[in-house]
Scaffold this active site. Structure first.
Site, short mmCIF file in Angstrom:
data_model
loop_
_atom_site.label_atom_id
_atom_site.label_comp_id
_atom_site.label_asym_id
_atom_site.label_seq_id
_atom_site.Cartn_x
_atom_site.Cartn_y
_atom_site.Cartn_z
N HIS A 11 0.84 -1.21 0.00
CA HIS A 11 0.00 0.00 0.00
C HIS A 11 0.88 1.26 0.00
O HIS A 11 0.63 2.20 -0.75
CB HIS A 11 -0.88 0.08 1.26
CG HIS A 11 -1.90 -1.01 1.41
ND1 HIS A 11 -2.01 -1.77 2.55
CD2 HIS A 11 -2.88 -1.45 0.57
CE1 HIS A 11 -3.02 -2.61 2.42
NE2 HIS A 11 -3.55 -2.46 1.23
N LYS A 28 -18.61 -6.36 10.21
CA LYS A 28 -17.36 -7.11 10.02
C LYS A 28 -16.26 -6.47 10.86
O LYS A 28 -15.90 -5.32 10.65
CB LYS A 28 -16.95 -7.04 8.54
CG LYS A 28 -16.96 -8.41 7.88
CD LYS A 28 -16.82 -8.36 6.39
CE LYS A 28 -15.45 -8.06 5.84
NZ LYS A 28 -15.44 -8.01 4.37
N ARG A 30 -2.22 -6.25 -8.28
CA ARG A 30 -1.12 -7.19 -8.09
C ARG A 30 -1.15 -8.30 -9.11
O ARG A 30 -0.15 -8.65 -9.70
CB ARG A 30 -1.19 -7.81 -6.68
CG ARG A 30 -0.79 -6.86 -5.58
CD ARG A 30 -1.26 -7.35 -4.24
NE ARG A 30 -2.71 -7.27 -4.15
CZ ARG A 30 -3.41 -7.54 -3.07
NH1 ARG A 30 -2.80 -7.95 -1.97
NH2 ARG A 30 -4.71 -7.42 -3.06
N SER A 86 -2.66 -7.77 3.22
CA SER A 86 -2.97 -7.58 4.64
C SER A 86 -3.31 -8.91 5.29
O SER A 86 -2.98 -9.13 6.46
CB SER A 86 -4.14 -6.60 4.81
OG SER A 86 -3.78 -5.32 4.36
P1 ADP Z 1 -9.69 -4.05 -0.04
O1 ADP Z 1 -10.31 -4.75 1.13
O2 ADP Z 1 -10.52 -2.96 -0.62
O3 ADP Z 1 -9.10 -4.96 -1.12
P2 ADP Z 1 -7.01 -3.63 0.80
O4 ADP Z 1 -6.58 -2.90 2.02
O5 ADP Z 1 -6.75 -5.11 0.78
O6 ADP Z 1 -8.50 -3.28 0.64
O7 ADP Z 1 -6.35 -2.99 -0.49
C1 ADP Z 1 -6.54 -1.64 -0.85
C2 ADP Z 1 -5.92 -1.42 -2.23
O8 ADP Z 1 -4.52 -1.67 -2.16
C3 ADP Z 1 -6.44 -2.34 -3.32
O9 ADP Z 1 -6.49 -1.62 -4.53
C4 ADP Z 1 -5.40 -3.42 -3.41
O10 ADP Z 1 -5.37 -4.01 -4.69
C5 ADP Z 1 -4.15 -2.61 -3.16
N1 ADP Z 1 -3.08 -3.43 -2.63
C6 ADP Z 1 -3.11 -4.27 -1.59
N2 ADP Z 1 -1.91 -4.87 -1.40
C7 ADP Z 1 -1.09 -4.39 -2.38
C8 ADP Z 1 0.28 -4.64 -2.75
N3 ADP Z 1 1.02 -5.53 -2.11
N4 ADP Z 1 0.77 -3.95 -3.80
C9 ADP Z 1 -0.01 -3.07 -4.47
N5 ADP Z 1 -1.29 -2.81 -4.18
C10 ADP Z 1 -1.83 -3.46 -3.15
#
Ligand code: ADP
Length: 163
Positions: free
Chosen positions: A25, A49, A98, A136
């Protein structure tokens, strides 16, 4: 040439769960910073949730990572993402990609968002190869089993999120 056009602030919303924020992120946000005047990192939540970290904890982690960066704002929201963007006068939605699975998931959301709100453009950024496997949910597993978080979450929050 002098333009009469009023300059419109380029404001993006980066929505997500951020439970917790990872270096994947962080990388997307840092690379998007030169493209926008302001990026609102918005923790989306659903009252039914619960995650590993509370919404306030997630927001505090993000604030810690981007302390001193004036173009970054941190917020939370519960409604439709495009409605939230409208309340913030943000015309851009930022998302990271990703894998092909991310693409298929994001394609549906992005296209429906576009059907509902033509004034909001979704901007996708490809993850850097070294961050592709980081999510995450993997980070939460590492935390549960007391593993080493170095290289998974920003250094500034490692101590705060180790349980
Ligand atoms: P959500 O629950 O909406 O998927 P996340 O917190 O998992 O929320 O992810 C938020 C954004 O960050 C999404 O667009 C996701 O694709 C991107 N993202 C998550 N991990 C990575 C990573 N390792 N590299 C690039 N983008 C990421």
């Amino acid at each position: 040439m002098v333009s009469n056009k009023t300059e419109i602030m380029k404001r993006a919303v980066f929505p997500g769960s951020f439970d917790p924020i990872t270096i994947g992120h962080e990388d997307i946000i840092n690379r998007a910073l030169p493209l926008f005047d302001e990026i609102i990192i918005a923790v989306g939540y659903n009252s039914t949730k619960s995650g590993m970290f509370s919404i306030e904890e997630r927001m505090q982690h993000i604030r810690d990572v981007f302390a001193g960066e004036e173009k970054i704002k941190v917020d939370k929201y519960q409604n439709l993402t495009i409605d939230y963007c409208h309340t913030k006068e943000a015309n851009y939605l930022l998302r990271g990609l990703r894998t092909a699975a991310d693409f298929e998931f994001e394609r549906g959301i992005g296209q429906v968002n576009r059907m509902m709100a033509k004034d909001i453009e979704t901007v996708f950024m490809l993850t850097a190869p070294e961050f592709t496997p980081i999510s995450s949910s993997i980070v939460r597993d590492v935390i549960r089993h007391k593993g080493n978080l170095k290289g998974l979450v920003p250094n500034s929050i490692i101590d705060k999120i180790s349980r």
